[in-house]
Design a protein around this motif. Structure first.
Motif, PDB file in Angstrom:
ATOM      1  N   ARG A 268       0.517  -1.490   0.057  1.00 21.74           N
ATOM      2  CA  ARG A 268      -0.182  -0.247  -0.480  1.00 21.74           C
ATOM      3  C   ARG A 268       1.092   1.140   0.166  1.00 21.74           C
ATOM      4  O   ARG A 268       0.522   2.332   0.161  1.00 21.74           O
ATOM      5  CB  ARG A 268      -0.677  -0.107   0.602  1.00 21.74           C
TER       6      ARG A 268
ATOM      7  N   PRO B  71       3.117   3.958  -1.042  1.00 23.55           N
ATOM      8  CA  PRO B  71       3.588   4.780  -2.564  1.00 23.55           C
ATOM      9  C   PRO B  71       4.240   4.494  -3.451  1.00 23.55           C
ATOM     10  O   PRO B  71       4.633   5.041  -4.773  1.00 23.55           O
ATOM     11  CB  PRO B  71       2.828   6.503  -2.032  1.00 23.55           C
TER      12      PRO B  71
ATOM     13  N   ARG C 271       7.502  -0.235  -3.241  1.00 19.41           N
ATOM     14  CA  ARG C 271       6.182  -0.961  -3.483  1.00 19.41           C
ATOM     15  C   ARG C 271       7.459  -2.436  -4.580  1.00 19.41           C
ATOM     16  O   ARG C 271       7.114  -3.557  -4.103  1.00 19.41           O
ATOM     17  CB  ARG C 271       5.870  -0.405  -4.951  1.00 19.41           C
TER      18      ARG C 271
ATOM     19  N   ALA D 259      -5.787  -5.308  -6.356  1.00 18.34           N
ATOM     20  CA  ALA D 259      -5.620  -4.160  -5.975  1.00 18.34           C
ATOM     21  C   ALA D 259      -4.415  -3.669  -6.667  1.00 18.34           C
ATOM     22  O   ALA D 259      -4.649  -2.457  -7.225  1.00 18.34           O
ATOM     23  CB  ALA D 259      -6.313  -3.838  -4.723  1.00 18.34           C
ATOM     24  N   LEU D 260      -3.684  -3.564  -6.193  1.00 20.85           N
ATOM     25  CA  LEU D 260      -2.374  -2.784  -6.834  1.00 20.85           C
ATOM     26  C   LEU D 260      -1.878  -2.343  -8.433  1.00 20.85           C
ATOM     27  O   LEU D 260      -1.598  -1.269  -8.483  1.00 20.85           O
ATOM     28  CB  LEU D 260      -1.398  -3.081  -6.755  1.00 20.85           C
TER      29      LEU D 260
ATOM     30  N   ASP E  61      -4.814  -0.378  -9.373  1.00 19.19           N
ATOM     31  CA  ASP E  61      -4.407   1.047  -9.183  1.00 19.19           C
ATOM     32  C   ASP E  61      -3.690   2.155  -9.851  1.00 19.19           C
ATOM     33  O   ASP E  61      -2.955   1.956 -11.189  1.00 19.19           O
ATOM     34  CB  ASP E  61      -3.226   1.469  -7.599  1.00 19.19           C
ATOM     35  N   PRO E  62      -4.771   3.257 -10.176  1.00 19.23           N
ATOM     36  CA  PRO E  62      -4.110   4.246 -10.993  1.00 19.23           C
ATOM     37  C   PRO E  62      -2.525   4.736 -10.963  1.00 19.23           C
ATOM     38  O   PRO E  62      -1.689   5.086 -12.285  1.00 19.23           O
ATOM     39  CB  PRO E  62      -5.167   5.114 -11.136  1.00 19.23           C
ATOM     40  N   SER E  63      -2.054   4.834  -9.991  1.00 17.12           N
ATOM     41  CA  SER E  63      -1.018   5.498  -9.767  1.00 17.12           C
ATOM     42  C   SER E  63       0.491   4.003  -9.459  1.00 17.12           C
ATOM     43  O   SER E  63       1.045   4.419  -9.476  1.00 17.12           O
ATOM     44  CB  SER E  63      -0.806   5.870  -7.671  1.00 17.12           C
ATOM     45  N   PHE E  64      -0.164   3.146 -10.127  1.00 20.84           N
ATOM     46  CA  PHE E  64       0.349   2.141 -10.216  1.00 20.84           C
ATOM     47  C   PHE E  64       0.973   1.582 -11.747  1.00 20.84           C
ATOM     48  O   PHE E  64       0.798   1.379 -12.282  1.00 20.84           O
ATOM     49  CB  PHE E  64       0.578   0.576 -10.050  1.00 20.84           C
ATOM     50  N   THR E  65       2.115   2.973 -12.272  1.00 16.30           N
ATOM     51  CA  THR E  65       1.971   2.183 -13.697  1.00 16.30           C
ATOM     52  C   THR E  65       2.879   1.839 -14.346  1.00 16.30           C
ATOM     53  O   THR E  65       3.008   1.756 -15.770  1.00 16.30           O
ATOM     54  CB  THR E  65       2.457   3.873 -14.112  1.00 16.30           C
TER      55      THR E  65
END
Length: 712
Positions: free
Chosen positions: A264, A266, A271, A298-299, A302-306
């Motif tokens: 979780r 950022p 990660r 879920a990760l 996640d939009p932040s996980f590009t």
């Protein structure tokens, strides 16, 4: 510098009587003296010492002899930090070879504490750290007073961390209190992460404080990057491993919660550490894929996980639990480059029906996926991929390109043929293209040619195989492969007999003898060639010679029905291989050959019993002893076999041998151990490539459960 004092007694050591990694250690005096030379000489000598006396973490008899001279040099200011690091590695090692007594190298370093401890007060923090590490790894209590004194005076965070780690090693009680106190947010991060590791090493109960401390310090890799402790250079991975190996429900939950909390975070680096820890958890824990899949998926969403690429390895280990990730993997696989290839390989594992059309788009650009779906005999099993018209068409186009190329790549053709072989006659449309390449590459393509041939093409294909089986330009391997494929297609044996007859005249190889032995009465004509292929008595055999002799002995037994000479050959192999290094597979092959021969090989029982002292040979040796009808202590045999399974040592043969012992060997104690093997959370099979160990571990569980069902 008083070199005479430093090297007193150096030439009095019987170096030739002490071995290092490369044999006799009579070159060590030169290496030690070179440490006092110019920078180039000293650096080269240091590299040679690491390679020779601490080779990949292993210590030797010569290592202990070298320790006093290394300590003297370090104390005299000769590459002090470097030599202290080497001494610490020697003291830490538990991988010992040829020592006069266990722990001799560690004791040798402990004997040098009078020279090492004063270096705790060096003005150079790197020297202080290295000295503390070396002293701590000895486990010697006399180092404690100096350690405590240094802790009271030290201000450098990196040195404080090393002091705490050493205290944990030297005094577990004091170390436990110090490590618990060092979890405080007021202390430097370098010390706090070592405190977490120390608590794990001491077996202290894991708490929310430990989890929160660890998560707050991620990414933790940079905090330990300068340490000399390579075993703990990835703290999150280490913590997850330590918790899972405790093998309790509470600690498993703690490991999973730690990973989920880390996922979780950022930052990409944090990660990344979390993903590697999750992959390791799935590698060793049977319950990890189910538990961790929701957090990982879920990760991925996640939009932040590009960048999903770092997640690919762990997705591959989730198996069917990763099915919801198939659309994301397919989208990545449609791109170009290595990342697309890696994504497609994972897609083959979790949604193979979707992978075929994507692989068809770029066969040449997907080498990783092609290796996965075609496998490699004896090393990596192939991942099945369903037949699709698109993929078959792509293979036909690729074969056409190979046929027209000046230089034919055997590896590419072999992989393509492997896929066609797996589909059989579904791939019959590729027969023209495969035929066009076959004459240039008969050996790798012959099996596929026979497998995909439809009824209407049988006569033409058989003619092609006959010509290749008879043609000298095909070479022995190509002729035999074509002849074997012809036998599969039509049942003809004469071309194979002829090809084997000529091949056995030119060389001795296990596969040739094996093929001859499988011919039955039609192979009788090959018996003289097989006799001639055996290594002459009195000749020292290489490992390939022994492997060939095993198969030749088996072939002679199958063809003649007489076991006397084959048993003599196998006895010779067992005797020679027992005294050599790198013969583990050869010994097992000889034992398996004795298993096939059965009671007629009873004379081999003493040699097979001698193998029971080597845990790696236990499964094949006991299976053979059962087949020979040799009276065996069933309780001892069952214990040895279960230990082999628990150690992941040839578990398939071990379970086969356990079954061969009979139901009476499945006592209450044995079934309890088998039940634990099948039902525990920790995997038995963990070694191998990619996700294959998990599949093998599931196979082991099924086989154990089948065996338990026979226990009544």
């Amino acid at each position: 510098m008083d070199l005479e004092r430093l090297f007193v007694d150096l030439d009095g050591v019987r170096w030739a009587d002490a071995d290092h990694a490369y044999g006799e250690a009579d070159d060590l005096p030169g290496m030690l003296r070179a440490l006092t030379g110019d920078e180039e000489q000293a650096s080269e000598a240091l590299d040679e010492l690491w390679s020779s006396i601490l080779h990949q973490g292993t210590v030797y008899a010569a290592t202990a002899e070298a320790v006093p001279f290394l300590a003297r040099l370090a104390a005299a200011g000769v590459r002090t930090g470097d030599l202290l690091v080497l001494l610490g590695g020697i003291a830490e090692s538990r991988d010992e070879y040829g020592l006069p007594r266990p722990g001799a190298c560690r004791s040798a370093v402990a004997d040098q504490l009078p020279l090492i401890l004063p270096l705790f007060d060096s003005p150079d923090p790197e020297v202080r750290r290295a000295a503390v590490r070396a002293a701590g790894c000895t486990g010697a209590a006399p180092a404690l007073p100096a350690l405590r004194a240094r802790r009271a005076a030290e201000e450098e965070p990196a040195v404080l961390a090393e002091l705490l780690a050493a205290l944990v090693l030297l005094d577990p009680v004091e170390g436990a209190a110090a490590a618990t106190a060092a979890l405080s947010p007021e202390l430097p991060a370098e010390v706090r992460i070592v405190a977490v590791l120390g608590c794990l090493d001491l077996g202290l109960p894991w708490s929310a404080v430990h989890r929160e401390t660890t998560v707050s310090l991620l990414p933790a890799g940079p905090l330990v990057a300068a340490r000399f402790d390579e075993e703990r250079d990835e703290p999150l991975h280490y913590a997850v491993d330590a918790l899972l190996l405790r093998d309790t429900d509470e600690d498993r939950t703690a490991a999973y919660e730690l990973i989920e909390a880390a996922l979780r975070l950022p930052g990409a680096e944090a990660r990344g550490e979390a993903l590697w820890a999750a992959e390791h958890a799935c590698m060793i824990s049977r319950g990890a894929p189910l538990r961790l899949a929701p957090a990982l998926l879920a990760l991925l969403a996640d939009p932040s996980f590009t960048d999903p690429v770092p997640m690919l390895p762990v997705l591959g280990r989730l198996g069917g639990h990763a099915a919801p990730a198939a659309p994301a993997l397919a989208a990545l696989a449609e791109l170009d480059g290595e990342s697309a290839d890696r994504a497609l390989e994972v897609l083959v594992r979790i949604a193979p029906d979707q992978a075929g059309p994507l692989l068809a788009r770029d066969l040449d650009g997907r080498p990783r996926t092609m290796r996965a779906v075609t496998g490699f005999p004896g090393i990596r099993p192939a991942l099945p991929i369903p037949y699709t018209p698109e993929l078959l068409n792509a293979i036909r186009i690729r074969l056409t390109g190979i046929a027209g190329a000046d230089d034919t790549t055997t590896g590419d053709a072999r992989e393509l043929a492997s896929l066609l072989l797996s589909w059989g006659r579904q791939a019959s449309a590729a027969l023209p293209e495969l035929t066009a390449v076959f004459e240039r590459l008969p050996a790798p393509l012959a099996p596929a040619l026979a497998a995909i041939c439809p009824a209407e093409g049988r006569e033409r294909t058989a003619g092609l195989l006959r010509r290749a089986a008879a043609a000298g330009e095909s070479g022995p391997e190509g002729r035999c492969a074509a002849a074997q494929a012809l036998r599969t297609l039509t049942g003809e044996t004469a071309p194979l007999v002829s090809a084997l007859k000529d091949a056995l005249t030119e060389e001795s190889a296990p596969e040739l003898s094996r093929a001859a032995g499988e011919l039955g009465p039609e192979g009788d004509v090959l018996i003289p060639r097989l006799w001639a292929a055996l290594t002459p008595p009195g000749t020292r055999r290489t490992v390939p010679d022994m492997d060939a002799d095993i198969e030749t002995a088996l072939a002679l037994w199958r063809l003649t029905g007489d076991a006397a000479e084959p048993v003599r050959v196998l006895g010779g192999v067992l005797a020679e291989a027992a005294d050599r290094e790198w013969t583990r597979r050869t010994l097992s092959a000889a034992a398996r050959a004795a298993t096939l021969i059965g009671p007629a090989a009873a004379a081999l029982a003493p040699a097979l019993e001698a193998l029971l002292d080597d845990h790696e040979q236990v499964p094949a040796a006991l299976l053979a002893l059962c087949a020979l009808g040799h009276e065996t202590d069933r309780a001892r045999a069952a214990d040895l076999l279960l230990t082999s399974v628990e150690r992941e040592t040839d578990w398939t043969t071990a379970l086969e041998a356990l079954a061969a012992l009979g139901p009476e060997a499945l006592t209450e104690k044995v079934t309890a151990r088998l039940t634990a093997i099948a039902e525990r959370d920790l995997r038995v099979v963990v070694s191998g490539v990619g996700a294959e160990p998990a599949a093998a571990d599931e196979s082991l569980r099924r086989r154990v459960r089948e065996l338990l069902a026979t226990a009544g």
